[in-house]
Motif scaffolding. Sequence first.
Motif: not given
Length: 221
Positions: A23-47
Motif C-alpha cells: 500500500r506504500g507509494l513514494y512518488d511525489r505525484e501521489t503524495v501531493y494528490q493527498v496533500l492537495d485535497v485535504m487541508p487538515l493536517a496533524h503535526i507531531g513534535y516535541q515540547i
Amino acid sequence: MRQPDTETALKTERSRLRRAHERGLYDRETVYQVLDVMPLAHIGYQINGAPSVLPTLQWREGDHVYWHGSAASRAIRAMEGAEVCLTVTCMDGYVLARSAFHHSVNFRSAMLFGVAEKVTEEEAKAASLKAMVDHIFPGRWDALRPMTRKELKATALMRMPIEEGAAKIRSGAPKDDEEDYALPIWAGVVPMAMELKPPQPDPANLEGVAMPDHLSRIRIG
C-alpha cells in the motif's frame, strides 16, 4: 534544483512501510494528490521533551508544505528548527468483512518527515498566506480587505521541504480468509465522503450583500 521524480523519490529507511508494504507509494505525484485535497493536517513534535500533536491547516507550494499559527504559540516555537512529522488522511469508506479481524477502512494518507523552518521575510509570508487562502477558498483573497502589518506580524508561518515521506492507500473490497467466503455473511464497503453544505450567511452581513460566486469553487476531499 529538484531531482527528477521517481517511484521512490521520498522513500527512506524511516519512511518505508514495514507492514502492508504493497500500500506504500513514494512518488511525489501521489503524495501531493493527498496533500492537495485535504487541508487538515496533524503535526507531531516535541515540547519540553514530551510528544505533542497539533491539528492545523496545511497547504503545498511546489516542493514545500506550509502551515501557520499565532506568533505567540508555544507549539510554533517548539517546532522551529526541530524534526517534525506531518500527516494528512482522507477516509473513503468502511470495509466490512466476514470476520471482525478483517474489517478495515479505505483511505488515502500521506506522512512527511523533516525539519520545520520559520518564514520571516514579510513579502514571502504575505505571498504564502495569500496562497493558502487562494488554495482553500479560491477567488476569496481579492474580495477581502487588505491584510494589515499588525496581522502579518501576529501570524507565524512555518514550512518544511518535502524530501522524505510516503503515501499509504487502501481501496476496494474486503480481503477475507479463503474459507470465510463460503459463509452466509454480508460483506462489502460503505463509501464515505467529506462534503460541503450550503453556505450559511452571517446575521451581521450588511443588507444587500450577495453571496459571492467564488463560493461555488470551494472543494474538499
